[in-house]
Design a protein around this motif. Structure first.
Motif, PDB file in Angstrom:
ATOM      1  N   ILE A  17       0.830  -1.206   0.000  1.00 32.87           N
ATOM      2  CA  ILE A  17       0.000   0.000   0.000  1.00 32.87           C
ATOM      3  C   ILE A  17       0.863   1.254   0.000  1.00 32.87           C
ATOM      4  CG2 ILE A  17      -1.655   1.318   1.359  1.00 32.87           C
ATOM      5  CD1 ILE A  17      -2.855  -1.352   2.218  1.00 32.87           C
ATOM      6  N   THR A  18       1.831   1.287   0.880  1.00 29.51           N
ATOM      7  CA  THR A  18       2.689   2.470   0.923  1.00 29.51           C
ATOM      8  C   THR A  18       3.368   2.707  -0.414  1.00 29.51           C
ATOM      9  OG1 THR A  18       3.128   1.950   3.228  1.00 29.51           O
ATOM     10  CG2 THR A  18       4.519   3.601   2.210  1.00 29.51           C
ATOM     11  N   LYS A  19       3.887   1.660  -0.986  1.00 28.73           N
ATOM     12  CA  LYS A  19       4.579   1.817  -2.268  1.00 28.73           C
ATOM     13  C   LYS A  19       3.638   2.288  -3.363  1.00 28.73           C
ATOM     14  CE  LYS A  19       8.887  -0.570  -2.571  1.00 28.73           C
ATOM     15  NZ  LYS A  19       9.276  -1.397  -1.423  1.00 28.73           N
ATOM     16  N   SER A  20       2.430   1.744  -3.376  1.00 31.05           N
ATOM     17  CA  SER A  20       1.542   2.155  -4.458  1.00 31.05           C
ATOM     18  C   SER A  20       1.060   3.588  -4.234  1.00 31.05           C
ATOM     19  CB  SER A  20       0.375   1.184  -4.626  1.00 31.05           C
ATOM     20  OG  SER A  20      -0.204   0.874  -3.394  1.00 31.05           O
ATOM     21  N   LEU A  21       0.920   3.984  -2.985  1.00 31.53           N
ATOM     22  CA  LEU A  21       0.543   5.373  -2.754  1.00 31.53           C
ATOM     23  C   LEU A  21       1.670   6.318  -3.159  1.00 31.53           C
ATOM     24  CD1 LEU A  21      -1.608   5.385   0.479  1.00 31.53           C
ATOM     25  CD2 LEU A  21      -2.290   5.544  -1.901  1.00 31.53           C
ATOM     26  N   GLN A  22       2.873   5.867  -2.997  1.00 30.76           N
ATOM     27  CA  GLN A  22       4.003   6.650  -3.476  1.00 30.76           C
ATOM     28  C   GLN A  22       3.861   6.883  -4.978  1.00 30.76           C
ATOM     29  OE1 GLN A  22       6.437   8.970  -3.240  1.00 30.76           O
ATOM     30  NE2 GLN A  22       7.103   7.773  -1.481  1.00 30.76           N
ATOM     31  N   VAL A  23       3.558   5.802  -5.688  1.00 28.26           N
ATOM     32  CA  VAL A  23       3.374   5.903  -7.132  1.00 28.26           C
ATOM     33  C   VAL A  23       2.234   6.867  -7.467  1.00 28.26           C
ATOM     34  CG1 VAL A  23       2.688   4.634  -9.197  1.00 28.26           C
ATOM     35  CG2 VAL A  23       4.260   3.589  -7.566  1.00 28.26           C
ATOM     36  N   ILE A  24       1.136   6.715  -6.750  1.00 29.29           N
ATOM     37  CA  ILE A  24      -0.023   7.576  -7.006  1.00 29.29           C
ATOM     38  C   ILE A  24       0.308   9.034  -6.738  1.00 29.29           C
ATOM     39  CG2 ILE A  24      -2.312   8.172  -6.144  1.00 29.29           C
ATOM     40  CD1 ILE A  24      -2.813   5.197  -5.753  1.00 29.29           C
ATOM     41  N   SER A  25       0.998   9.255  -5.647  1.00 26.01           N
ATOM     42  CA  SER A  25       1.353  10.621  -5.291  1.00 26.01           C
ATOM     43  C   SER A  25       2.184  11.267  -6.390  1.00 26.01           C
ATOM     44  CB  SER A  25       2.113  10.607  -3.966  1.00 26.01           C
ATOM     45  OG  SER A  25       2.484  11.895  -3.601  1.00 26.01           O
ATOM     46  N   ASP A  26       3.117  10.521  -6.947  1.00 28.12           N
ATOM     47  CA  ASP A  26       3.948  11.066  -8.017  1.00 28.12           C
ATOM     48  C   ASP A  26       3.147  11.294  -9.279  1.00 28.12           C
ATOM     49  OD1 ASP A  26       6.176  11.142  -6.489  1.00 28.12           O
ATOM     50  OD2 ASP A  26       6.958   9.210  -7.150  1.00 28.12           O
ATOM     51  N   MET A  27       2.211  10.406  -9.503  1.00 32.02           N
ATOM     52  CA  MET A  27       1.515  10.471 -10.778  1.00 32.02           C
ATOM     53  C   MET A  27       0.428  11.539 -10.750  1.00 32.02           C
ATOM     54  SD  MET A  27      -0.233   6.818 -11.587  1.00 32.02           S
ATOM     55  CE  MET A  27      -1.834   6.458 -10.932  1.00 32.02           C
ATOM     56  N   GLY A  44       4.286  11.759   0.161  1.00 31.70           N
ATOM     57  CA  GLY A  44       4.252  12.851  -0.819  1.00 31.70           C
ATOM     58  C   GLY A  44       3.725  14.139  -0.249  1.00 31.70           C
ATOM     59  N   ARG A  45       4.090  14.399   0.987  1.00 34.84           N
ATOM     60  CA  ARG A  45       3.660  15.622   1.643  1.00 34.84           C
ATOM     61  C   ARG A  45       3.980  16.865   0.794  1.00 34.84           C
ATOM     62  NH1 ARG A  45       5.232  14.714   6.292  1.00 34.84           N
ATOM     63  NH2 ARG A  45       4.233  15.709   8.076  1.00 34.84           N
ATOM     64  N   ASN A  46       5.139  16.868   0.173  1.00 31.20           N
ATOM     65  CA  ASN A  46       5.552  18.063  -0.570  1.00 31.20           C
ATOM     66  C   ASN A  46       4.775  18.293  -1.863  1.00 31.20           C
ATOM     67  OD1 ASN A  46       7.377  18.277   1.439  1.00 31.20           O
ATOM     68  ND2 ASN A  46       9.168  17.792   0.204  1.00 31.20           N
ATOM     69  N   LYS A  47       4.045  17.299  -2.278  1.00 31.98           N
ATOM     70  CA  LYS A  47       3.270  17.477  -3.502  1.00 31.98           C
ATOM     71  C   LYS A  47       2.270  18.611  -3.344  1.00 31.98           C
ATOM     72  CE  LYS A  47       5.029  14.178  -5.876  1.00 31.98           C
ATOM     73  NZ  LYS A  47       5.778  14.447  -7.103  1.00 31.98           N
ATOM     74  N   MET A  48       1.865  18.824  -2.126  1.00 33.86           N
ATOM     75  CA  MET A  48       0.950  19.917  -1.839  1.00 33.86           C
ATOM     76  C   MET A  48       1.478  21.232  -2.399  1.00 33.86           C
ATOM     77  SD  MET A  48      -1.759  19.276  -0.182  1.00 33.86           S
ATOM     78  CE  MET A  48      -1.884  18.469   1.391  1.00 33.86           C
ATOM     79  N   LEU A  49       2.787  21.362  -2.362  1.00 31.16           N
ATOM     80  CA  LEU A  49       3.388  22.626  -2.784  1.00 31.16           C
ATOM     81  C   LEU A  49       3.275  22.858  -4.286  1.00 31.16           C
ATOM     82  CD1 LEU A  49       6.618  22.380  -0.621  1.00 31.16           C
ATOM     83  CD2 LEU A  49       4.578  23.705  -0.123  1.00 31.16           C
ATOM     84  N   GLU A  50       2.940  21.827  -5.019  1.00 32.84           N
ATOM     85  CA  GLU A  50       2.810  21.988  -6.465  1.00 32.84           C
ATOM     86  C   GLU A  50       1.482  22.645  -6.841  1.00 32.84           C
ATOM     87  OE1 GLU A  50       5.205  21.142  -8.503  1.00 32.84           O
ATOM     88  OE2 GLU A  50       6.469  20.170  -6.993  1.00 32.84           O
ATOM     89  N   GLN A  51       0.542  22.630  -5.947  1.00 36.43           N
ATOM     90  CA  GLN A  51      -0.781  23.147  -6.273  1.00 36.43           C
ATOM     91  C   GLN A  51      -0.817  24.664  -6.140  1.00 36.43           C
ATOM     92  OE1 GLN A  51      -2.841  21.152  -7.555  1.00 36.43           O
ATOM     93  NE2 GLN A  51      -1.830  19.233  -7.012  1.00 36.43           N
ATOM     94  N   PRO A  52      -1.356  25.338  -7.145  1.00 35.50           N
ATOM     95  CA  PRO A  52      -1.360  26.807  -7.099  1.00 35.50           C
ATOM     96  C   PRO A  52      -2.128  27.373  -5.910  1.00 35.50           C
ATOM     97  CG  PRO A  52      -2.667  25.989  -8.945  1.00 35.50           C
ATOM     98  CD  PRO A  52      -1.919  24.822  -8.375  1.00 35.50           C
ATOM     99  N   GLU A  53      -3.099  26.630  -5.370  1.00 35.32           N
ATOM    100  CA  GLU A  53      -3.811  27.207  -4.222  1.00 35.32           C
ATOM    101  C   GLU A  53      -2.933  27.292  -2.975  1.00 35.32           C
ATOM    102  OE1 GLU A  53      -5.040  24.886  -6.742  1.00 35.32           O
ATOM    103  OE2 GLU A  53      -7.032  25.425  -5.999  1.00 35.32           O
ATOM    104  N   PHE A  54      -1.773  26.656  -3.044  1.00 32.39           N
ATOM    105  CA  PHE A  54      -0.896  26.719  -1.875  1.00 32.39           C
ATOM    106  C   PHE A  54       0.338  27.532  -2.188  1.00 32.39           C
ATOM    107  CE2 PHE A  54      -3.541  23.031  -1.463  1.00 32.39           C
ATOM    108  CZ  PHE A  54      -4.033  23.199  -0.186  1.00 32.39           C
TER     109      PHE A  54
END
Lengths: 328, 328
Positions: free
Chosen positions: A105-115, A232-242
């Motif tokens: 699960i952790t690994k697949s969520l990693q994949v999802i987070s990146d994708m 993928g906590r840092n993915k949040m930073l990619e979103q323009p609302e943040f």
DNA sequence: TTTAGCACTTTTACTTGACAAGTGCCAAAG
DNA sequence: CTTTGGCACTTGTCAAGTAAAAGTGCTAAA
């Protein structure tokens, strides 16, 4: 109930805004639909009266309101099957036998987070659902030893403790008692049992029982209530609302307070749930999409966290796929 | 070499700028020093020629350059003893017997992070310095079991694995072999030993040895190279230099790449080290202050990460105090 | 019921001018 | 030779003003 045309317009606006976060004007919509911009304007006015759309200022295009997203999710969106490429990436993870479920699960969520560029979360089962399986003690040197606690669900935690002038024999005796008498107990009740069942016994025939008892007591009471894994906590930073720091601060601080996250999985049933904006406890500008999973003895919740203008159709499809694959 | 007055001016500018990040003009300085603003201006021009000060634009006040901070740290700052209040807070943590060293350190860095608003890091010893102490296997159900690895320094890691159609007896045999033959080996050499010493043996008299061997092999090769513990990551967001998202993204991403952090502790000696801006690998706008500690068998590095305009005097004092207390 | 057209509103991007902060340099004073 | 007062000059900031772009609401005609 919305007319067909209204539905079409709302859907169009939501999807366009999700794809590109700028207010949508009547002209753009009218091109996609078979009528003039004036007609669209009238309909948009109607949708605004219903609270499904908003303007950022008097003469701006429209933006979906929270209720608008809600309506979209409940009535308009068409859940997307995953595309072959993404599916392949996830299959790579699922195929891997030998990995325990939680690692898959952790690994697949990693994949999802990146994708997807969203943050994801796995919540394990809570401590009252974890039963003590076994306690192990491993001496490191004269004074230090490691206490390892394993639950029936494979949640392992350890703590190094320092015990001065205590013989290993005494400690092992105590551990033997714990394993014999209280394994099978829910973790969050172990403290009590330790006090009322173990303490009286070791009081009689274990030297230094006070010190040993205290050490074990703390090891158990410090046991994490619930495993929380944020990927993928840092993915949040990619979103323009943040793009402003205050927002980021709020969300990151919330993510660090596990209580907030646990509140995620309060619902009982088994479906995929979408919590938009105020509906979640984290932040008004985000959406949480989550589902429980259950396989044999193991259960937990996975969640995807993104901006309100999340790609609902894709994310829901993805979670359906995940759930299916986990439980199969 | 700087004249006494130049030193005084540089020190004043650096400290003022650290306290409040706005360029410092000649007037402010002249008030603190016994001469006119014109004289200060001349000296400031001189310091700029030497590369110790910078202007943000032609007619702005001065700001310390990287070299300026360097000079300040090397020659001008007067390390501050901790104040009583802060000392008390830390003593609360250190007093707590029974906590293992690593927990004491993490807890005290938590305190420091809150009190200074900087991010802190603890690095454990690297995997080649950790010797395998013991392997334990705990069955969870028919197919799943937990493998626990303990090193001599009390670094514990576990992994749940799934083994189909393998009897527990066989697994335990293998574990027994590992514990007998290769405990005491540096963790990062275990893989090799497993291959050349264990595999041939179990090949003969353990059924399903292939599957078991693979499982253990992966457990060891996945072993974390180095324990990295980042405390107060979000404190970074409090610093005005991190008000733009790109900066935050960069720093947070770097913090997540452990390699970068490991590069922190490349130096051998035992002193407190200050890496300003380009001197560190994380970001040009930050400073890393770090020191190794060593107590008995246990060693590692603690680091404090903040903006370049960090309170050097306080932080260095604090680290001295920490180091002293840890090693005592 | 739909649509074309137009007046109106707001945002955004530029310009302009005034003011504040600070510099560099010169010439006089110490 | 060093220090200082004075002054011209530069730059950033703030507020006000202007013009263009995007989009709306409403009206009147189709």
């Amino acid at each position: 109930m919305l007319s067909e045309r209204q539905s079409k317009i709302l859907k169009l606006i939501v999807e366009r805004y999700i794809q590109d976060p700028i207010p949508v004007g009547s002209k753009v919509v009218s091109k996609q639909i078979n009528c003039s911009s004036a007609t669209v304007r009238n309909e948009m006015g109607e949708l605004e009266k219903l609270g499904l759309l908003e303007k950022t200022h008097t003469s701006s295009g429209r933006v979906p309101s929270e209720a608008g997203y809600r309506y979209y999710v409940d009535h308009l969106m068409e859940i997307k099957k995953m595309n072959a490429e993404d599916m392949l990436k996830l299959q790579m993870v699922f195929r891997n036998q030998q990995l325990a479920l939680s690692d898959v699960i952790t690994k697949s969520l990693q994949v999802i987070s990146d994708m997807m560029n969203y943050t994801t979360v796995v919540l394990g089962s809570k401590s009252h659902e974890n039963l003590l399986k076994q306690v192990e003690v491993i001496p490191l040197d004269d004074e230090n030893l490691t206490v390892i606690i394993v639950t029936d669900r494979g949640h392992v935690e350890h703590k190094n403790i320092m015990l001065k002038d205590v013989s290993l024999e005494e400690v092992k005796k105590t551990v033997g008692l714990i394993n014999n008498l209280i394994s099978g107990t829910p973790i969050d009740e172990v403290g009590k049992k330790l006090e009322f069942e173990i303490k009286p016994i070791i009081g009689n025939y274990v030297k230094q029982h006070e010190q040993i008892y205290n050490a074990f007591y703390h090891v158990f009471t410090d046991f994490t209530n619930q495993e929380v894994n944020i990927v993928g906590r840092n993915k949040m930073l990619e979103q323009p609302e943040f793009s402003n720091v205050e927002k980021i601060k709020n969300v990151f601080n919330k993510l660090d307070e596990n209580e907030i996250l646990s509140s995620i999985e309060e619902d009982d049933d088994n479906n995929i749930k979408v919590y938009i904006g105020k509906e979640n406890n984290i932040d008004d500008d985000i959406t949480v999409i989550q589902t429980k999973f259950k396989k044999g003895n193991d259960e937990g919740t996975i969640a995807i966290i993104g901006p309100k203008r999340m790609e609902y159709e894709r994310v829901v499809g993805l979670l359906e796929y995940m759930k299916e694959n986990i439980e199969r």
